[in-house]
Scaffold this active site. Structure first.
Site, PDB file in Angstrom:
ATOM      1  N   GLY A 270      29.065  28.885  39.473  1.00 26.54           N
ATOM      2  CA  GLY A 270      27.768  29.189  40.097  1.00 26.54           C
ATOM      3  C   GLY A 270      26.630  29.248  39.095  1.00 26.54           C
ATOM      4  CD  GLU A 356      28.006  36.269  37.967  1.00 29.28           C
ATOM      5  OE1 GLU A 356      27.990  35.036  38.093  1.00 29.28           O
ATOM      6  OE2 GLU A 356      27.560  37.036  38.842  1.00 29.28           O
TER       7      GLU A 356
HETATM    8  O1  F6P Z   1      27.391  37.326  42.231  1.00 24.15           O
HETATM    9  C1  F6P Z   1      28.551  36.613  42.307  1.00 24.15           C
HETATM   10  C2  F6P Z   1      28.369  35.162  42.611  1.00 24.15           C
HETATM   11  O2  F6P Z   1      29.608  34.655  42.951  1.00 24.15           O
HETATM   12  C3  F6P Z   1      27.737  34.362  41.481  1.00 24.15           C
HETATM   13  O3  F6P Z   1      28.633  34.016  40.507  1.00 24.15           O
HETATM   14  C4  F6P Z   1      27.189  33.205  42.229  1.00 24.15           C
HETATM   15  O4  F6P Z   1      26.274  32.497  41.450  1.00 24.15           O
HETATM   16  C5  F6P Z   1      26.564  33.911  43.398  1.00 24.15           C
HETATM   17  O5  F6P Z   1      27.483  34.945  43.706  1.00 24.15           O
HETATM   18  C6  F6P Z   1      26.288  33.066  44.606  1.00 24.15           C
HETATM   19  O6  F6P Z   1      27.429  32.479  45.134  1.00 24.15           O
HETATM   20  P1  F6P Z   1      27.364  31.304  46.179  1.00 24.15           P
HETATM   21  O7  F6P Z   1      26.691  30.145  45.526  1.00 24.15           O
HETATM   22  O8  F6P Z   1      28.790  31.006  46.537  1.00 24.15           O
HETATM   23  O9  F6P Z   1      26.582  31.766  47.374  1.00 24.15           O
END
Ligand code: F6P
Length: 556
Positions: A270, A356
């Protein structure tokens, strides 16, 4: 090469600990006085980026030992393993290939025998044609109007990177649609960002790797209701919603046409995903050509990172100097201080990229580490920060190594603003390093004719002990190419530190517990609000008390 599972027991680490006993009293002022060529010896140029690391409490011996630490950690093999697609994110059993996303060359990159570059190029082509249609006005909304505003709905890596980049490159976005970013589950975010928008001219880009994230899905549903309330036809969704995700079923279930889905893959983390279709909003804002320049800059930095010897390697040096302070001096924080208003979200972006990634306390064998890992990252653009928290950086009891980032050329020539900005940019690292001795402070006050009693009283307050370290990154200009390279340099800095600390920089289990608890509490809140009796005794008394207050006072 000696390899040990605990880096703090490795020969290089021990040698660094011994070296630190003397090095901790090094005075940078003395290092500069004794070596007139210190700047050229301790700085590196890569294309339009100058990395000056001379204002650090390091000598050639420090660097030699730090480089040995990197060798002992197997950094070279780790870089190769990441870039060839090994499953180095072992807790999620995934490869880590954001470097492939910015490699537009012909060479394949294989995972389980399949060349991922085929898919990468296909999605880039789709982004290209879609951005051309939106920007030219060929893509029309449901009622035939041109799209004037793009609203990216995402959070974390699906928000911070694209937001930071689109702000940084807004001088290149003059002719594109306006961009907005909605991330917070706080309804005020959506309400404020949509208040003045015309649904007929608005396109939502729902960006979520998983397409299950509570914040993003809640905002996306609110956006859909907002749109349908005004356009009154489900058919409108096709022309006003696109999705960026790895989750095709989720996207379809939401009602977005799979033709309007931009795919990416589980091997893109992410916080490393701006280079993938998650960059779609950026691409719509600045146009595909500039987006490709951004990728090219990052790819250039990848090549530098992979090929340059470690002693001439910007991300490696950034990482090792960080380790020197974090693990040997015990400095826990790092400030990111961009002297460019367009980079005003850079520190926020890096907070996720760094914290993170390396905010971990078990190593790759699942053992509790006996040493410090990721630093606390914070920052604000200069000169704003100077009038807020620099006091502590100059005179506080904590030492905070700083990264100053500035640009030689400005996008906006306005009187002598830029010269003034850059004067501050040069002055701050110098002031941090040189300090101001008590003798000098006294002498200055004497020349001003101050009484001896007043001089005695004020001297301790006006003295700066100095010797506070910083790096300076000086870009020729904030272009898409240079920004891509800058971001990639920091990504690799984080990677190198993760390798030395033996943590998995690519998972984020630490965000899970809060999510799980929030789900349960949401259920309880709703039951209580609808008048049901709910047993909150499994909570501590503070949490239960707060929930009850929320419900009780909501009824008033
Ligand atoms: O905060 C945790 C997390 O999994 C991040 O690593 C990620 O960037 C964010 O949430 C958003 O996740 P997604 O793109 O799956 O909505």
């Amino acid at each position: 090469m000696t390899r040990t599972s605990d880096p703090s027991r490795s020969p290089a680490w021990r040698a660094l600990a011994t070296h630190h006993k003397n090095a901790r009293s090094l005075k940078m002022n003395d290092l500069f006085d004794s070596d007139p060529r210190r700047f050229s010896r301790f700085s590196l140029r890569w294309r339009e980026i100058l990395f000056d690391y001379s204002k650090n409490r390091i000598t050639h011996e420090t660097l030699r030992l730090l480089l040995r630490l990197a060798e002992e950690a197997g950094l070279r093999e780790s870089i190769d393993a990441m870039m060839r697609g090994d499953r180095i994110n072992w807790t999620e059993d995934r490869a880590v290939l954001h470097t492939a996303l910015r490699n537009r060359g012909k060479r394949g990159v294989r995972i389980d025998g399949a060349d991922v570059m085929v898919d990468v190029h296909a999605v880039l082509d789709k982004m290209h044609s879609f951005s051309k249609r939106i920007r030219s006005g060929r893509w029309r909304g449901h009622t035939g109007k041109k799209i004037r505003t793009i609203v990216n709905i995402g959070i974390g890596g699906s928000d911070l990177g694209p937001l930071m980049i689109s702000e940084a490159l807004s001088p290149y976005a003059k002719t594109g649609p306006a961009l907005r970013f909605v991330s917070n589950i706080d309804g005020s975010d959506f309400i404020e960002k949509s208040r003045d928008l015309d649904p007929e001219e608005t396109l939502f880009v729902v960006s979520s790797k998983t397409f299950t994230t509570q914040e993003t899905m809640t905002n996306a549903h609110s956006a859909r209701s907002w749109l349908l309330r005004k356009l009154r036809s489900k058919e409108a969704i096709k022309r006003h919603f696109v999705a960026v995700s790895t989750n095709r079923e989720g996207v379809e279930a939401f009602g977005i046409d799979p033709m309007n889905m931009f795919e990416f893959w589980d091997w893109v983390g992410g916080r490393y995903s701006s280079w993938s279709a998650i960059g779609l909003s950026v691409c719509l804002g600045i146009g595909f050509d500039h987006f490709v320049d951004l990728l090219a800059g990052a790819h250039g930095m990848d090549t530098h990172f992979r090929r340059a010897s470690f002693e001439k390697n910007i991300p490696v040096l950034m990482a090792l100097i960080g380790i020197w302070y974090n693990n040997f001096f015990g400095f826990e924080t790092q400030a990111i201080l961009p002297y460019d208003q367009y980079l005003h979200r850079f520190a926020a972006f890096l907070q996720q990229a760094d914290m993170e990634s390396n905010g971990k306390s078990v190593d790759r064998d699942g053992r509790r580490v006996r040493y410090q890992t990721g630093p606390i990252i914070f920052g604000e653009p200069g000169t704003n920060g100077q009038h807020a928290f620099y006091q502590l950086i100059h005179q506080g009891t904590k030492i905070i190594p700083c990264d100053f980032i500035g640009c030689i050329k400005t996008h906006n020539k306005l009187g002598d603003h830029h010269e003034k900005l850059m004067a501050n940019f040069f002055a701050q690292p110098e002031a941090l390093m040189r300090g101001r001795s008590a003798a000098r402070v006294e002498a200055e006050m004497r020349t001003e004719g101050m009484s001896e009693a007043r001089i005695d009283a004020l001297t301790p307050h006006k003295t700066f002990e100095g010797n506070r370290p910083s790096n300076t990154v000086l870009l020729d200009r904030l272009s898409p190419f240079n920004l891509g390279a800058l971001i990639a340099a920091y990504e690799h800095k984080v990677f190198v530190q993760g390798v030395v600390w033996r943590v998995n920089s690519f998972d984020q289990w630490g965000v899970e517990l809060g999510k799980v608890l929030a789900k349960r509490i949401l259920r309880e809140e709703k039951q209580l609000l609808s008048g049901e009796k709910v047993d909150l005794s499994h909570h501590d008394s503070s949490t239960a008390g707060l929930i009850r207050q929320f419900v009780k006072r909501n009824y008033r």
